[in-house]
Design a protein around this motif. Structure first.
Motif, PDB file in Angstrom:
ATOM      1  N   SER A  34     -70.126  33.225   9.952  1.00 43.74           N
ATOM      2  CA  SER A  34     -71.500  33.710  10.173  1.00 43.74           C
ATOM      3  C   SER A  34     -71.529  35.141  10.700  1.00 43.74           C
ATOM      4  CB  SER A  34     -72.248  32.788  11.156  1.00 43.74           C
ATOM      5  OG  SER A  34     -72.360  31.496  10.623  1.00 43.74           O
ATOM      6  N   LEU A  35     -70.564  35.952  10.257  1.00 41.51           N
ATOM      7  CA  LEU A  35     -70.511  37.354  10.678  1.00 41.51           C
ATOM      8  C   LEU A  35     -71.205  38.271   9.687  1.00 41.51           C
ATOM      9  CD1 LEU A  35     -66.821  37.456  11.962  1.00 41.51           C
ATOM     10  CD2 LEU A  35     -68.902  37.396  13.332  1.00 41.51           C
ATOM     11  N   VAL A  36     -71.228  37.901   8.411  1.00 40.67           N
ATOM     12  CA  VAL A  36     -71.928  38.694   7.400  1.00 40.67           C
ATOM     13  C   VAL A  36     -72.755  37.764   6.526  1.00 40.67           C
ATOM     14  CG1 VAL A  36     -70.062  40.408   7.343  1.00 40.67           C
ATOM     15  CG2 VAL A  36     -70.106  38.577   5.637  1.00 40.67           C
ATOM     16  N   ALA A  37     -73.733  38.349   5.827  1.00 40.99           N
ATOM     17  CA  ALA A  37     -74.600  37.574   4.947  1.00 40.99           C
ATOM     18  C   ALA A  37     -75.157  38.505   3.870  1.00 40.99           C
ATOM     19  CB  ALA A  37     -75.740  36.938   5.732  1.00 40.99           C
ATOM     20  N   PRO A  38     -75.568  37.962   2.716  1.00 46.23           N
ATOM     21  CA  PRO A  38     -76.164  38.792   1.662  1.00 46.23           C
ATOM     22  C   PRO A  38     -77.446  39.447   2.155  1.00 46.23           C
ATOM     23  CG  PRO A  38     -75.523  36.640   0.801  1.00 46.23           C
ATOM     24  CD  PRO A  38     -75.423  36.547   2.293  1.00 46.23           C
ATOM     25  N   ARG A  39     -77.663  40.689   1.740  1.00 43.05           N
ATOM     26  CA  ARG A  39     -78.869  41.439   2.100  1.00 43.05           C
ATOM     27  C   ARG A  39     -79.555  41.964   0.845  1.00 43.05           C
ATOM     28  NH1 ARG A  39     -78.563  39.012   5.910  1.00 43.05           N
ATOM     29  NH2 ARG A  39     -78.129  39.623   8.087  1.00 43.05           N
ATOM     30  N   GLY A  40     -79.696  41.077  -0.151  1.00 40.69           N
ATOM     31  CA  GLY A  40     -80.332  41.469  -1.401  1.00 40.69           C
ATOM     32  C   GLY A  40     -79.330  42.005  -2.402  1.00 40.69           C
ATOM     33  N   ARG A  41     -79.839  42.715  -3.404  1.00 46.32           N
ATOM     34  CA  ARG A  41     -78.981  43.270  -4.450  1.00 46.32           C
ATOM     35  C   ARG A  41     -79.306  44.743  -4.667  1.00 46.32           C
ATOM     36  NH1 ARG A  41     -76.077  39.718  -7.544  1.00 46.32           N
ATOM     37  NH2 ARG A  41     -76.472  37.492  -7.148  1.00 46.32           N
ATOM     38  N   LYS A  42     -78.293  45.511  -4.995  1.00 47.16           N
ATOM     39  CA  LYS A  42     -78.471  46.938  -5.236  1.00 47.16           C
ATOM     40  C   LYS A  42     -79.025  47.152  -6.636  1.00 47.16           C
ATOM     41  CE  LYS A  42     -76.161  51.350  -4.483  1.00 47.16           C
ATOM     42  NZ  LYS A  42     -74.907  52.003  -4.000  1.00 47.16           N
ATOM     43  N   GLU A  43     -80.027  48.006  -6.755  1.00 43.39           N
ATOM     44  CA  GLU A  43     -80.687  48.231  -8.037  1.00 43.39           C
ATOM     45  C   GLU A  43     -79.881  49.210  -8.886  1.00 43.39           C
ATOM     46  OE1 GLU A  43     -83.116  46.518  -9.191  1.00 43.39           O
ATOM     47  OE2 GLU A  43     -83.270  45.382  -7.318  1.00 43.39           O
ATOM     48  N   VAL A  44     -78.730  48.728  -9.353  1.00 37.83           N
ATOM     49  CA  VAL A  44     -77.860  49.462 -10.275  1.00 37.83           C
ATOM     50  C   VAL A  44     -77.418  48.460 -11.329  1.00 37.83           C
ATOM     51  CG1 VAL A  44     -77.085  51.110  -8.519  1.00 37.83           C
ATOM     52  CG2 VAL A  44     -75.810  48.972  -8.885  1.00 37.83           C
ATOM     53  N   PRO A  45     -76.830  48.922 -12.437  1.00 43.54           N
ATOM     54  CA  PRO A  45     -76.351  47.981 -13.450  1.00 43.54           C
ATOM     55  C   PRO A  45     -75.457  46.900 -12.851  1.00 43.54           C
ATOM     56  CG  PRO A  45     -76.244  50.218 -14.299  1.00 43.54           C
ATOM     57  CD  PRO A  45     -76.647  50.331 -12.862  1.00 43.54           C
ATOM     58  N   GLY A  46     -75.757  45.675 -13.181  1.00 47.38           N
ATOM     59  CA  GLY A  46     -75.019  44.547 -12.644  1.00 47.38           C
ATOM     60  C   GLY A  46     -75.621  43.981 -11.375  1.00 47.38           C
ATOM     61  N   ARG A  47     -76.494  44.764 -10.701  1.00 48.46           N
ATOM     62  CA  ARG A  47     -77.167  44.361  -9.472  1.00 48.46           C
ATOM     63  C   ARG A  47     -76.215  43.623  -8.511  1.00 48.46           C
ATOM     64  NH1 ARG A  47     -81.239  41.055  -9.348  1.00 48.46           N
ATOM     65  NH2 ARG A  47     -82.457  42.255  -7.853  1.00 48.46           N
ATOM     66  N   PRO A  48     -75.188  44.327  -8.008  1.00 48.89           N
ATOM     67  CA  PRO A  48     -74.234  43.683  -7.087  1.00 48.89           C
ATOM     68  C   PRO A  48     -74.890  43.310  -5.769  1.00 48.89           C
ATOM     69  CG  PRO A  48     -73.892  46.046  -7.117  1.00 48.89           C
ATOM     70  CD  PRO A  48     -74.886  45.756  -8.208  1.00 48.89           C
ATOM     71  N   VAL A  49     -74.310  42.319  -5.109  1.00 49.07           N
ATOM     72  CA  VAL A  49     -74.821  41.839  -3.829  1.00 49.07           C
ATOM     73  C   VAL A  49     -74.580  42.885  -2.746  1.00 49.07           C
ATOM     74  CG1 VAL A  49     -74.567  40.084  -2.031  1.00 49.07           C
ATOM     75  CG2 VAL A  49     -74.462  39.423  -4.437  1.00 49.07           C
ATOM     76  N   LEU A  50     -75.568  43.081  -1.899  1.00 46.67           N
ATOM     77  CA  LEU A  50     -75.434  43.946  -0.730  1.00 46.67           C
ATOM     78  C   LEU A  50     -75.095  43.074   0.479  1.00 46.67           C
ATOM     79  CD1 LEU A  50     -78.538  46.228  -1.312  1.00 46.67           C
ATOM     80  CD2 LEU A  50     -76.161  47.017  -1.301  1.00 46.67           C
ATOM     81  N   TRP A  51     -74.139  43.532   1.292  1.00 41.08           N
ATOM     82  CA  TRP A  51     -73.692  42.758   2.442  1.00 41.08           C
ATOM     83  C   TRP A  51     -74.070  43.454   3.741  1.00 41.08           C
ATOM     84  CZ3 TRP A  51     -72.046  37.979   1.532  1.00 41.08           C
ATOM     85  CH2 TRP A  51     -71.568  37.674   0.249  1.00 41.08           C
ATOM     86  N   GLY A  52     -74.411  42.649   4.746  1.00 42.64           N
ATOM     87  CA  GLY A  52     -74.745  43.174   6.065  1.00 42.64           C
ATOM     88  C   GLY A  52     -74.324  42.180   7.132  1.00 42.64           C
ATOM     89  N   THR A  53     -74.325  42.616   8.385  1.00 37.47           N
ATOM     90  CA  THR A  53     -73.934  41.742   9.486  1.00 37.47           C
ATOM     91  C   THR A  53     -75.102  40.834   9.889  1.00 37.47           C
ATOM     92  OG1 THR A  53     -74.530  43.474  11.074  1.00 37.47           O
ATOM     93  CG2 THR A  53     -72.221  43.349  10.371  1.00 37.47           C
ATOM     94  N   THR A  54     -74.796  39.845  10.694  1.00 38.77           N
ATOM     95  CA  THR A  54     -75.766  38.845  11.129  1.00 38.77           C
ATOM     96  C   THR A  54     -75.983  38.945  12.643  1.00 38.77           C
ATOM     97  OG1 THR A  54     -74.081  37.201  11.622  1.00 38.77           O
ATOM     98  CG2 THR A  54     -74.881  37.301   9.339  1.00 38.77           C
ATOM     99  N   PRO A  55     -76.994  38.246  13.166  1.00 37.96           N
ATOM    100  CA  PRO A  55     -77.145  38.187  14.626  1.00 37.96           C
ATOM    101  C   PRO A  55     -75.908  37.620  15.321  1.00 37.96           C
ATOM    102  CG  PRO A  55     -79.175  37.487  13.564  1.00 37.96           C
ATOM    103  CD  PRO A  55     -78.155  37.647  12.471  1.00 37.96           C
ATOM    104  N   ASP A  56     -75.191  36.715  14.648  1.00 37.78           N
ATOM    105  CA  ASP A  56     -73.971  36.163  15.243  1.00 37.78           C
ATOM    106  C   ASP A  56     -72.907  37.240  15.414  1.00 37.78           C
ATOM    107  OD1 ASP A  56     -74.736  33.589  15.705  1.00 37.78           O
ATOM    108  OD2 ASP A  56     -74.008  32.808  13.795  1.00 37.78           O
ATOM    109  N   PHE A  57     -72.913  38.252  14.551  1.00 39.40           N
ATOM    110  CA  PHE A  57     -71.982  39.369  14.707  1.00 39.40           C
ATOM    111  C   PHE A  57     -72.213  40.045  16.052  1.00 39.40           C
ATOM    112  CE2 PHE A  57     -71.549  43.997  14.459  1.00 39.40           C
ATOM    113  CZ  PHE A  57     -70.206  44.136  14.150  1.00 39.40           C
ATOM    114  N   LEU A  58     -73.465  40.252  16.411  1.00 41.84           N
ATOM    115  CA  LEU A  58     -73.788  40.874  17.695  1.00 41.84           C
ATOM    116  C   LEU A  58     -73.324  39.983  18.842  1.00 41.84           C
ATOM    117  CD1 LEU A  58     -77.406  42.168  16.945  1.00 41.84           C
ATOM    118  CD2 LEU A  58     -75.262  43.465  16.851  1.00 41.84           C
ATOM    119  N   ARG A  59     -73.541  38.687  18.706  1.00 40.60           N
ATOM    120  CA  ARG A  59     -73.136  37.770  19.770  1.00 40.60           C
ATOM    121  C   ARG A  59     -71.627  37.739  19.932  1.00 40.60           C
ATOM    122  NH1 ARG A  59     -73.649  32.808  20.076  1.00 40.60           N
ATOM    123  NH2 ARG A  59     -73.832  32.192  17.896  1.00 40.60           N
ATOM    124  N   HIS A  60     -70.891  37.731  18.817  1.00 41.09           N
ATOM    125  CA  HIS A  60     -69.434  37.685  18.873  1.00 41.09           C
ATOM    126  C   HIS A  60     -68.865  38.867  19.645  1.00 41.09           C
ATOM    127  CE1 HIS A  60     -68.602  34.168  16.565  1.00 41.09           C
ATOM    128  NE2 HIS A  60     -69.152  34.611  15.464  1.00 41.09           N
TER     129      HIS A  60
END
Length: 219
Positions: free
Chosen positions: A131-157
């Motif tokens: 629970s340190l990272v989670a998907p944050r939508g998709r980048k609007e480029v060909p293939g629309r790859p997943v965007l990754w970001g940290t979670t509130p649990d990252f802050l707690r850790h």
């Protein structure tokens, strides 16, 4: 007021926001009618609670945008021999987590470009499982790859109030990923923790990864 605030923080498994405490005290009719500045009054309540725990073995601290009880930092070394060790994360996993923390939201290809090597799917799976990272939508480029970001649990850790508490990205990323930098004053150096993990981190202890991708626990 102080006792009820204390009980709420103690009973919650997640950091308790100041707004949640205020709503509780207001709902219980504990805010005096004479109070004109509610924010200042609530700060005084927290100040009184902190004073009550000064010098104690545990204390309420501000993490991930809320309040949570944590062990006093000076006692952590004395607990390492009696508390069970959390799951270990390989250095490559910590490097990937550091890149996401400082470049979020970012794609897998962007992570690989910064690290200079491909990112094994197991690395992302581990970070998701912890629970340190989670998907944050998709980048609007060909293939629309997943965007990754940290979670509130990252802050707690890592005991952070917000991402703004991280040291400046340019200070940390200069030597990454080949050599960890020394801990920066006033911040949490993720790569430094990969070598010498902070005692009060929850579930984030790192072991070195060999060139063939194995760790000490794999041998």
């Amino acid at each position: 007021m102080i006792r009820l605030t204390e009980a709420m923080i103690f009973a919650s498994t997640e950091p308790v926001s100041a707004r949640a405490v205020l709503n509780l005290l207001d709902g219980q009719g504990l805010i005096p009618e004479s109070v004109e500045d509610v924010s200042a009054w609530l700060r005084a309540v927290f100040a009184a609670l902190l004073a009550r725990y000064e010098g104690r073995g545990v204390a309420p601290v501000m993490v991930a945008g809320g309040w949570q009880f944590r062990t006093a930092p000076d006692l952590a070394p004395r607990l390492t021999r009696v508390m069970p060790k959390p799951r270990r994360l390989a250095r490559a996993t910590m490097e990937t987590l550091a890149i996401i923390a400082y470049h979020q939201p970012c794609t897998r290809a962007e992570i690989e470009e910064i690290r200079g090597v491909s990112v094994n799917q197991n690395i992302l799976d581990t970070l998701i499982e912890e629970s340190l990272v989670a998907p944050r939508g998709r980048k609007e480029v060909p293939g629309r790859p997943v965007l990754w970001g940290t979670t509130p649990d990252f802050l707690r850790h890592f005991g952070l109030k917000a991402l703004s508490d991280l040291p400046r990205r340019e200070e940390l990323m200069g030597d990454m990923p080949t050599s960890p930098k020394r801990p920066l004053s006033g911040g949490v150096d993720l790569l430094a923790q990969a070598v010498e993990p902070a005692e009060d981190s929850e579930g984030v202890i790192v072991e070195e990864e060999a060139a063939d991708g194995t760790t000490e626990s794999d041998v």
